[in-house]
Scaffold this active site. Structure first.
Site, PDB file in Angstrom:
ATOM      1  N   ASP A 416      -2.087  -5.204  12.308  1.00 49.28           N
ATOM      2  CA  ASP A 416      -2.369  -6.593  12.639  1.00 49.28           C
ATOM      3  C   ASP A 416      -2.758  -6.641  14.117  1.00 49.28           C
ATOM      4  O   ASP A 416      -2.505  -5.701  14.868  1.00 49.28           O
ATOM      5  CB  ASP A 416      -1.111  -7.431  12.385  1.00 49.28           C
ATOM      6  CG  ASP A 416      -1.355  -8.912  12.601  1.00 49.28           C
ATOM      7  OD1 ASP A 416      -2.484  -9.365  12.373  1.00 49.28           O
ATOM      8  OD2 ASP A 416      -0.409  -9.603  13.017  1.00 49.28           O
ATOM      9  N   THR A 418      -2.524  -9.852  16.463  1.00 53.04           N
ATOM     10  CA  THR A 418      -1.637 -10.682  17.287  1.00 53.04           C
ATOM     11  C   THR A 418      -0.183 -10.255  17.133  1.00 53.04           C
ATOM     12  O   THR A 418       0.353 -10.239  16.027  1.00 53.04           O
ATOM     13  CB  THR A 418      -1.783 -12.164  16.898  1.00 53.04           C
ATOM     14  OG1 THR A 418      -3.160 -12.535  16.997  1.00 53.04           O
ATOM     15  CG2 THR A 418      -0.954 -13.045  17.812  1.00 53.04           C
ATOM     16  N   ASP A 699      27.713  32.078   3.103  1.00 55.34           N
ATOM     17  CA  ASP A 699      27.780  30.649   2.775  1.00 55.34           C
ATOM     18  C   ASP A 699      28.246  29.808   3.959  1.00 55.34           C
ATOM     19  O   ASP A 699      27.516  28.967   4.457  1.00 55.34           O
ATOM     20  CB  ASP A 699      28.731  30.420   1.602  1.00 55.34           C
ATOM     21  CG  ASP A 699      28.868  28.929   1.304  1.00 55.34           C
ATOM     22  OD1 ASP A 699      27.853  28.318   0.916  1.00 55.34           O
ATOM     23  OD2 ASP A 699      29.956  28.378   1.518  1.00 55.34           O
TER      24      ASP A 699
END
Length: 736
Positions: A416, A418, A699
């Site tokens: 956009d 403004t 792990d």
């Protein structure tokens, strides 16, 4: 039977330090009657339960505590874990960095006790070898009993395949084949890994808690001229608070008296304080630097900007990214498969090839430890959470991991004009004087506009203030409908009119007409000042581009992302702004036109991000692949958009995309580390090079590594932080 309305209740859960913890809690609570859905954020330590009717909190409390965790409603503090429930300390897990004492947590204490027991077992074994086996068995039991208890609790609530299950089978199996010393060592290493996971998880939580802690605990409330100190949490809308120089502002509010520079760096990362005066908004957590301010509170503590940011980030962490959902589904198949592979490794060689049973059972048990899925499962949410947190600290809000992951795929950004590419308010850009000074032209125009709230009047008055131009009093000032404003200033008749209205009063020379036309062609609104019926000067005004707009757009272009401006403004103004910024322009659009264009772009193969104010652009924001609201503080329309840029920087669009790419690259690294270490140790275990205790490192070690790697994202610096506008445009190097 009537359909019951579903509601969502949020809880804080103490002790969830890894993805396995979260999965157990989620699965168990999901099985309760009346519960429709459960969303978990391990990194935030939160759980959202969607349920029909009143699901008793006591039922959730009992279920979560049975698994070994603590739980409380999100707006209540967690209580200490009951003895024997779990080796987690909620004060450590959820306390602030200032109050958390990590070495007092039950997890650390249990690890220390297990380590001490192992040392004593070693000493006993050296002194009395005949009972060494039993000493190591006792040392192993110190750490293993809580692990087995958690495995049983998870199995009884529908999750038989957990890391605790694999750990328990491996440790107990090792005892049966005579590897008691090694089994005890593996249990200790497992607890050390869990402890490190807890410390890493607490750091991730601290990144969000640190944002919440920016708001001071107390505030000075002024009532009838009397000032008293109250808790910031007790502030209510409409109260007047006094903020002294150097103090943090305790609430969102509007300045009603005073003028000061506000340091917003703690919240926005902006290095230069902003000068703010009467009528301007201030946000909780920012710092008043040089003058006393009186501020009217506009949001209660639970609704201020920072509280909303924290809540949105925590909710976003509960929303899983596509990669995370895939990893979760994969792990549900992966963990049982590990058990099968471990069993095959243990029994196939002895049965089919006459290999030694003890040796291959040992290898099978090691495979169970190698196959634990924790590192793989935490690889994605840890990075996503860190990315969401670092974005929030810089005013970039993303509604979940899916949005963060999707940003990297953007090929076109539609903006956009403004309030997005421009500041959203006109400023005086040009002053042209005829037969007098520019300062006189500005002073006379400001005199007529004094007291007006019209945007063009405000622009003239602001310019007079900036230029220190005197503003003399005006008499009989009045609006002339459709033409301008007139009055008497210093005994002279003054008329500030539109160009057309001025042309009806005086004859404009070709040169003057050309000047007005030139300014109009630049998208500027021109007001003509007449004094006693003679042309005195021109004032041109325009909603100017944001200071970083051009560099921010260039950063997107450098990254290979197209940009286009979609605006409802007239073609001439839009074209002028577009030309100055170097962006493609489509003007004169209605909201439905913007939505149609977004869909047309998508149908042509573009992945579209729509940037707008979140209100007038709502249809286009909803239609875009990712809608991003541009605005400030509480005015951002988060309900429509997928993400929001709170502080209105165009460069932050590129920063969002760059952050997404960094997070996804981090996730790739984590998955590679998790699977790579497992592959290496699997081969070395089968080959007989490594055993049980290196297997557990595959792990727990990998889990700690991937978590710490994800937390590196918390230190990410955006290209625009503390750099020149030219350097902002070089953001593509940051993404590479």
């Amino acid at each position: 039977m009537t359909d019951e309305i579903s509601t969502k209740t949020r809880f804080r859960v103490g002790g969830m330090d890894c993805a396995s913890c979260g999965a157990k809690v989620q699965n168990a609570v999901s099985r309760l009657a009346g519960v429709d859905a459960v969303e978990i954020s391990v990194t935030a330590g939160t759980m959202s339960v969607t349920h029909r009717g009143d699901v008793p909190v006591s039922a959730i409390d009992h279920t979560v505590k049975w698994l070994g965790y603590t739980v409380a409603l999100a707006d209540q503090p967690l209580k200490a874990a009951q003895a024997g429930h779990h080796d987690h300390d909620p004060d450590h897990d959820h306390g602030t960095p200032e109050t958390a004492v990590w070495w007092k947590s039950q997890k650390v204490v249990l690890t220390a006790l297990c380590g001490l027991a192992l040392v004593l077992a070693y000493i006993v074994g050296r002194i009395v070898p005949d009972i060494g086996h039993w000493a190591f068995l006792a040392a192993m039991a110190v750490g293993l009993v809580p692990i087995v208890r958690r495995a049983v609790a998870a199995a009884l609530t529908g999750m038989p395949f957990t890391i605790e299950t694999l750990m328990s089978i491996a440790a107990i199996g090792a005892v049966f084949i005579g590897a008691t010393e090694e089994a005890a060592t593996v249990v200790l290493l497992f607890l050390v890994g869990e402890m490190l996971e807890g410390l890493a998880a607490s750091r991730a939580r601290a990144s969000i808690q640190g944002l919440a802690n920016l708001v001071p605990k107390t505030a000075l409330v002024e009532t009838d001229g009397v000032t008293s100190e109250v808790a910031a949490s007790a502030l209510r809308v409409g109260m007047t608070i006094l903020v002294r120089p150097g103090d943090r502002i305790p609430a969102d509010g509007e300045i009603i008296d005073g003028d000061s520079a506000i340091d917003e760096a703690p919240v926005t990362g902006e290095s230069i304080p902003k000068r703010k005066g009467i009528g301007e908004a201030v946000f909780a957590g920012t710092i008043n630097t040089d003058a006393v301010l009186r501020v009217r509170v506009t949001a209660a503590a639970e609704d201020n900007t920072i509280a909303r940011v924290v809540k949105l980030v925590e909710e976003a962490q509960e929303s899983k990214a596509p990669t995370e959902r895939f990893i979760d589904q994969f792990s549900r198949v992966y963990t049982p498969a590990v058990l099968v592979v471990g069993a095959l490794v243990a029994v196939v060689p002895p049965l089919l090839f006459g290999a030694d049973w003890s040796e291959w059972i040992y290898k099978g048990l090691a495979v169970l430890l190698i196959g634990c899925p924790c590192a793989l499962v935490i690889s994605t949410p840890a990075a996503i959470a860190a990315g969401l947190a670092v974005g929030a600290r810089r005013g970039l809000l993303l509604k979940g991991g899916a949005v963060l992951e999707g940003l990297r795929k953007i090929t076109l950004v539609a903006l956009d004009k403004t309030g997005t590419l421009t500041e959203g308010k006109p400023v005086v850009t040009d002053i042209v004087a005829f037969d007098r000074s520019e300062r006189d032209v500005l002073s006379l125009a400001a005199a007529l506009e004094t007291g007006s709230s019209h945007p063009l009047a405000v622009a003239i008055l602001n310019r007079a203030k900036i230029d220190n131009a005197p503003v003399p009093p005006a008499a009989a000032a009045k609006a002339v409908p459709g033409k301008g404003v007139s009055g008497t200033v210093g005994g002279k008749t003054v008329f500030l009119a539109s160009a057309d209205a001025a042309g009806e009063t005086v004859a404009l020379s070709p040169d003057q007409f050309a000047q007005i036309t030139r300014l109009n062609d630049q998208g500027k609104t021109v007001s003509v000042l007449l004094v006693d019926g003679a042309l005195a000067g021109l004032l041109a005004m325009r909603d100017e581009p944001r200071a970083d707009a051009k560099a921010g757009l260039r950063a997107l272009t450098d990254a290979g992302i197209r940009t286009v401006m979609l605006t409802g403004d007239n073609s001439r103004t839009a074209a002028a702004i577009g030309e100055s910024l170097g962006v493609e322009v489509r003007a004169g659009l209605l909201p439905e036109d913007k939505q149609r264009i977004v869909r047309d772009l998508q149908s042509s193969g573009e992945v579209v991000a729509k940037i707008g104010d979140g209100i007038n652009d709502a249809p286009a924001l909803a239609a875009a692949d990712i809608g991003i609201a541009m605005g400030g503080g509480t005015d951002v329309a988060l309900e429509t958009a997928d993400a929001a840029i709170l502080h209105g920087r165009v460069a932050d669009i590129a920063n969002m995309v760059g952050l997404s790419k960094k997070v996804m690259r981090n996730i790739g690294q984590n998955i590679t580390i998790a699977l790579g270490l497992k592959a290496v140790f699997l081969v070395t275990t089968i080959a007989g090079i490594t055993g049980l205790w290196p297997a557990i490192l595959a792990d727990t070690g990998a889990t700690v590594i991937v978590t710490l790697n994800a937390l590196r994202l918390l230190n990410v610096k955006f290209p625009s932080e503390g750099r020149s506008r030219r350097e902002i445009g070089e953001a593509s190097e940051w993404w590479s």
